[in-house]
Design a protein around this motif. Sequence first.
Motif, PDB file in Angstrom:
ATOM      1  N   GLY A  90     144.544 -35.700  -1.545  1.00 55.14           N
ATOM      2  CA  GLY A  90     144.195 -36.817  -0.682  1.00 55.14           C
ATOM      3  C   GLY A  90     145.014 -38.069  -0.919  1.00 55.14           C
ATOM      4  O   GLY A  90     145.044 -38.951  -0.070  1.00 55.14           O
ATOM      5  N   GLU A  91     145.677 -38.130  -2.053  1.00 55.65           N
ATOM      6  CA  GLU A  91     146.491 -39.313  -2.339  1.00 55.65           C
ATOM      7  C   GLU A  91     147.734 -39.345  -1.448  1.00 55.65           C
ATOM      8  O   GLU A  91     148.153 -38.325  -0.906  1.00 55.65           O
ATOM      9  CB  GLU A  91     146.939 -39.302  -3.810  1.00 55.65           C
ATOM     10  CG  GLU A  91     145.812 -39.584  -4.786  1.00 55.65           C
ATOM     11  CD  GLU A  91     146.285 -39.529  -6.234  1.00 55.65           C
ATOM     12  OE1 GLU A  91     147.478 -39.257  -6.474  1.00 55.65           O
ATOM     13  OE2 GLU A  91     145.452 -39.771  -7.126  1.00 55.65           O
ATOM     14  N   CYS A  92     148.309 -40.555  -1.334  1.00 56.12           N
ATOM     15  CA  CYS A  92     149.569 -40.730  -0.612  1.00 56.12           C
ATOM     16  C   CYS A  92     150.597 -41.293  -1.577  1.00 56.12           C
ATOM     17  O   CYS A  92     150.922 -42.481  -1.524  1.00 56.12           O
ATOM     18  CB  CYS A  92     149.385 -41.667   0.576  1.00 56.12           C
ATOM     19  SG  CYS A  92     147.987 -41.281   1.629  1.00 56.12           S
ATOM     20  N   PRO A  93     151.095 -40.474  -2.459  1.00 55.72           N
ATOM     21  CA  PRO A  93     151.924 -40.987  -3.559  1.00 55.72           C
ATOM     22  C   PRO A  93     153.288 -41.492  -3.088  1.00 55.72           C
ATOM     23  O   PRO A  93     153.806 -41.044  -2.063  1.00 55.72           O
ATOM     24  CB  PRO A  93     152.088 -39.775  -4.471  1.00 55.72           C
ATOM     25  CG  PRO A  93     151.889 -38.598  -3.600  1.00 55.72           C
ATOM     26  CD  PRO A  93     150.978 -39.021  -2.492  1.00 55.72           C
ATOM     27  N   GLN A 116     156.702 -31.342  -1.440  1.00 51.04           N
ATOM     28  CA  GLN A 116     156.159 -31.491  -0.086  1.00 51.04           C
ATOM     29  C   GLN A 116     155.898 -32.946   0.305  1.00 51.04           C
ATOM     30  O   GLN A 116     155.974 -33.304   1.472  1.00 51.04           O
ATOM     31  CB  GLN A 116     154.859 -30.716   0.023  1.00 51.04           C
ATOM     32  CG  GLN A 116     154.253 -30.408  -1.328  1.00 51.04           C
ATOM     33  CD  GLN A 116     152.772 -30.197  -1.276  1.00 51.04           C
ATOM     34  OE1 GLN A 116     152.099 -30.563  -0.339  1.00 51.04           O
ATOM     35  NE2 GLN A 116     152.255 -29.608  -2.331  1.00 51.04           N
ATOM     36  N   LEU A 175     157.619 -35.275   0.202  1.00 49.79           N
ATOM     37  CA  LEU A 175     158.784 -35.837   0.865  1.00 49.79           C
ATOM     38  C   LEU A 175     158.530 -35.980   2.366  1.00 49.79           C
ATOM     39  O   LEU A 175     159.012 -36.916   3.006  1.00 49.79           O
ATOM     40  CB  LEU A 175     159.970 -34.893   0.633  1.00 49.79           C
ATOM     41  CG  LEU A 175     161.362 -35.476   0.545  1.00 49.79           C
ATOM     42  CD1 LEU A 175     161.439 -36.566  -0.496  1.00 49.79           C
ATOM     43  CD2 LEU A 175     162.347 -34.363   0.194  1.00 49.79           C
ATOM     44  N   HIS A 176     157.772 -35.058   2.948  1.00 52.94           N
ATOM     45  CA  HIS A 176     157.549 -35.105   4.388  1.00 52.94           C
ATOM     46  C   HIS A 176     156.087 -35.059   4.804  1.00 52.94           C
ATOM     47  O   HIS A 176     155.783 -35.212   5.984  1.00 52.94           O
ATOM     48  CB  HIS A 176     158.309 -33.968   5.072  1.00 52.94           C
ATOM     49  CG  HIS A 176     159.789 -34.112   4.998  1.00 52.94           C
ATOM     50  ND1 HIS A 176     160.458 -35.119   5.654  1.00 52.94           N
ATOM     51  CD2 HIS A 176     160.728 -33.418   4.327  1.00 52.94           C
ATOM     52  CE1 HIS A 176     161.756 -35.011   5.390  1.00 52.94           C
ATOM     53  NE2 HIS A 176     161.940 -33.986   4.591  1.00 52.94           N
ATOM     54  N   LEU A 177     155.189 -34.810   3.869  1.00 52.33           N
ATOM     55  CA  LEU A 177     153.760 -34.841   4.191  1.00 52.33           C
ATOM     56  C   LEU A 177     153.132 -36.016   3.434  1.00 52.33           C
ATOM     57  O   LEU A 177     153.079 -35.999   2.204  1.00 52.33           O
ATOM     58  CB  LEU A 177     153.090 -33.531   3.782  1.00 52.33           C
ATOM     59  CG  LEU A 177     153.597 -32.274   4.482  1.00 52.33           C
ATOM     60  CD1 LEU A 177     152.900 -31.041   3.922  1.00 52.33           C
ATOM     61  CD2 LEU A 177     153.400 -32.366   5.980  1.00 52.33           C
ATOM     62  N   ARG A 199     150.020 -37.373   3.010  1.00 58.96           N
ATOM     63  CA  ARG A 199     148.893 -37.131   2.116  1.00 58.96           C
ATOM     64  C   ARG A 199     149.010 -35.757   1.484  1.00 58.96           C
ATOM     65  O   ARG A 199     149.339 -34.778   2.153  1.00 58.96           O
ATOM     66  CB  ARG A 199     147.570 -37.238   2.882  1.00 58.96           C
ATOM     67  CG  ARG A 199     147.173 -38.671   3.178  1.00 58.96           C
ATOM     68  CD  ARG A 199     145.902 -38.713   3.999  1.00 58.96           C
ATOM     69  NE  ARG A 199     144.761 -38.213   3.258  1.00 58.96           N
ATOM     70  CZ  ARG A 199     143.617 -37.851   3.833  1.00 58.96           C
ATOM     71  NH1 ARG A 199     143.500 -37.922   5.141  1.00 58.96           N
ATOM     72  NH2 ARG A 199     142.627 -37.416   3.108  1.00 58.96           N
ATOM     73  N   ILE A 200     148.718 -35.715   0.221  1.00 55.53           N
ATOM     74  CA  ILE A 200     148.895 -34.459  -0.510  1.00 55.53           C
ATOM     75  C   ILE A 200     147.663 -33.576  -0.356  1.00 55.53           C
ATOM     76  O   ILE A 200     146.533 -34.062  -0.382  1.00 55.53           O
ATOM     77  CB  ILE A 200     149.233 -34.786  -1.980  1.00 55.53           C
ATOM     78  CG1 ILE A 200     150.509 -34.065  -2.292  1.00 55.53           C
ATOM     79  CG2 ILE A 200     148.117 -34.390  -2.904  1.00 55.53           C
ATOM     80  CD1 ILE A 200     151.063 -34.375  -3.599  1.00 55.53           C
ATOM     81  N   ASP A 201     147.879 -32.266  -0.154  1.00 53.56           N
ATOM     82  CA  ASP A 201     146.777 -31.388   0.231  1.00 53.56           C
ATOM     83  C   ASP A 201     146.230 -30.534  -0.905  1.00 53.56           C
ATOM     84  O   ASP A 201     145.435 -29.626  -0.655  1.00 53.56           O
ATOM     85  CB  ASP A 201     147.212 -30.508   1.395  1.00 53.56           C
ATOM     86  CG  ASP A 201     148.475 -29.728   1.062  1.00 53.56           C
ATOM     87  OD1 ASP A 201     148.412 -28.843   0.220  1.00 53.56           O
ATOM     88  OD2 ASP A 201     149.538 -30.049   1.641  1.00 53.56           O
ATOM     89  N   PHE A 220     166.838 -28.524  -1.561  1.00 52.86           N
ATOM     90  CA  PHE A 220     165.437 -28.880  -1.818  1.00 52.86           C
ATOM     91  C   PHE A 220     164.527 -28.202  -0.795  1.00 52.86           C
ATOM     92  O   PHE A 220     163.454 -27.714  -1.126  1.00 52.86           O
ATOM     93  CB  PHE A 220     165.245 -30.390  -1.786  1.00 52.86           C
ATOM     94  CG  PHE A 220     165.839 -31.087  -2.971  1.00 52.86           C
ATOM     95  CD1 PHE A 220     165.524 -30.677  -4.263  1.00 52.86           C
ATOM     96  CD2 PHE A 220     166.710 -32.153  -2.815  1.00 52.86           C
ATOM     97  CE1 PHE A 220     166.074 -31.304  -5.367  1.00 52.86           C
ATOM     98  CE2 PHE A 220     167.262 -32.795  -3.910  1.00 52.86           C
ATOM     99  CZ  PHE A 220     166.949 -32.368  -5.196  1.00 52.86           C
ATOM    100  N   TRP A 221     164.964 -28.209   0.423  1.00 55.62           N
ATOM    101  CA  TRP A 221     164.210 -27.512   1.461  1.00 55.62           C
ATOM    102  C   TRP A 221     164.021 -26.055   1.044  1.00 55.62           C
ATOM    103  O   TRP A 221     162.924 -25.505   1.074  1.00 55.62           O
ATOM    104  CB  TRP A 221     164.970 -27.617   2.798  1.00 55.62           C
ATOM    105  CG  TRP A 221     164.237 -27.079   3.986  1.00 55.62           C
ATOM    106  CD1 TRP A 221     163.089 -26.335   3.997  1.00 55.62           C
ATOM    107  CD2 TRP A 221     164.603 -27.254   5.356  1.00 55.62           C
ATOM    108  NE1 TRP A 221     162.729 -26.037   5.285  1.00 55.62           N
ATOM    109  CE2 TRP A 221     163.635 -26.579   6.139  1.00 55.62           C
ATOM    110  CE3 TRP A 221     165.661 -27.902   5.999  1.00 55.62           C
ATOM    111  CZ2 TRP A 221     163.695 -26.549   7.529  1.00 55.62           C
ATOM    112  CZ3 TRP A 221     165.712 -27.861   7.381  1.00 55.62           C
ATOM    113  CH2 TRP A 221     164.735 -27.193   8.141  1.00 55.62           C
ATOM    114  N   THR A 236     161.310 -25.494  -1.418  1.00 50.81           N
ATOM    115  CA  THR A 236     159.955 -25.474  -0.847  1.00 50.81           C
ATOM    116  C   THR A 236     159.702 -24.161  -0.100  1.00 50.81           C
ATOM    117  O   THR A 236     158.572 -23.692  -0.047  1.00 50.81           O
ATOM    118  CB  THR A 236     159.730 -26.658   0.108  1.00 50.81           C
ATOM    119  OG1 THR A 236     160.613 -26.555   1.229  1.00 50.81           O
ATOM    120  CG2 THR A 236     159.963 -27.986  -0.593  1.00 50.81           C
TER     121      THR A 236
END
Lengths: 260, 260
Positions: free
Chosen positions: B50-53, B90, B92-94, B96-98, B131-132, B135
């Motif tokens: 839920g964080e947005c680091p 992830q 990098l483009h998302l 909020r972390i899931d 890096f892509w 992932t």
Amino acid sequence: MTVDPNFLSALMILKLEGVFTLTGEERQALHDLPMRVVVLKTNQDIVHIGECPLQSFLVLEGFASSYKLTADGVRQIVALHIPGDAPDLQTLHLKRIDCSFASISPCKVGFFQLDDLRRICERHPRLSAAFWRETLVDASILREWVVNVGRRDAYTRVAHLLCEFLVRLKAVGLVENSAFDFPITQANLADATGISAVHMSRALKALREDGLIQTRRMHLAVPDWAKLVNAGDFDPFYLHLGVNAAAGFRPAPQPKAAAL
Amino acid sequence: MTVDPNFLSALMILKLEGVFTLTGEERQALHDLPMRVVVLKTNQDIVHIGECPLQSFLVLEGFASSYKLTADGVRQIVALHIPGDAPDLQTLHLKRIDCSFASISPCKVGFFQLDDLRRICERHPRLSAAFWRETLVDASILREWVVNVGRRDAYTRVAHLLCEFLVRLKAVGLVENSAFDFPITQANLADATGISAVHMSRALKALREDGLIQTRRMHLAVPDWAKLVNAGDFDPFYLHLGVNAAAGFRPAPQPKAAAL
DNA sequence: TCCAAGGCATAACGTATGTTATGTGGCAAG
DNA sequence: CTTGCCACATAACATACGTTATGCCTTGGA
């Protein structure tokens, strides 16, 4: 359901626009990507594990699956794909493909050359990032699937899968009145949730009897969304839908930002 | 084990070099990425769901996990991370972390600013692609985990996980004589395979009695690799290791190319 | 040195789920 | 109109796995 002749613009653009607004140039680049449309019957293989394809595909109509087989031939579906999905975008950077793809309903797919897509990515970094993002969302869904299969009982597991289906279909406009076309066999659902086909029949019966779903041949309705969400321990956050797409599905709050 | 002061160059570069050869410039860019090293004890949270680091991290020593909790608080580990891994690329483009991240052994991690990494990606498209790719490999592993948890019995499942562990550790040079440090509790292994801790104890006992593994406190040895691979229904292909890294592990053949 | 905590083993027991089998209805091909 | 196939339902039975409980051992802190 029929599809706009400009498949890519109709579907992929819809999805990308959920995240950020495309420029005219970007939109045009996608629009110009040459695609070969192929019509498939149920249970036709699209790409097979181990191949090194030069093209990739997009689901235009119907449903497809990614699957793998264990040594003794048991199948596990590792992803379900709905119209607008690019199931094997990974081939862009992984030469050999690590799972198979098949239609699980009558369906229409569009093939395009990986080299064409690579060219688009080079010229349009924002599109490249957007595609990368798509693959990251797929990974997020896989994480939730591991949880689903690993830690939830059959009843909850099936409810969860149906919730995911409904939200994703709604995001591409394929849901009306909390109901949608559902031409997927119980055997396929079983393979997607890691249970046996017999037990899938039991689980669906229970969900029906609890009033959480209604099934009328190839069609599924959800009379009480909140109850199904609750039964399925479902939080759509992991789908990372754009704000537009997620309207009406997101719960409320944003946790605080990271510390450390 | 001690780590070179240039953590990133030591580990991430090693991994990337498995796929393609870096230019001096690219290598330098990675080398110059500022990192803040943090030492962690076992079972410390690193990032919470839920964080947005604004930063991301790299595992430098020890092991970490990605995990999620179900509504009734049961934990499922969805990924295990070894030195050299970037578990939350992830972000990098998302936004909020899931899923959450935690250490599962004493461990050392390096934090870097996402903006710094974004800058590197913009200036070095090949690194961005690399890096892509990382992932995408993570996603491939997740697919195999879904199969593992969904369709294999406990015995096979555990054997498979141990095989994966050995191959990945070998790829970063942490295996000697088919044995490696293994400071991971049975409870953690259980959470990673979707079985109970008690049953994990049973499965490990069976594997021990069958001569497939030897466990000496926080250390694991594999006396007969071929037998363990067989028991675990394991094919390392899904790890997409570079040819160098995979030496000695790959089976033989390349299937024919795609048709359609 | 002692104590508390945690990691592990093992046993007894309960149950969710798999397996095998059979019957039904719809649908497509001939 | 048949015939056969397939999706689905349901029952009887088997079992892998979860749960709860107890005890041992190691480890680390006071």
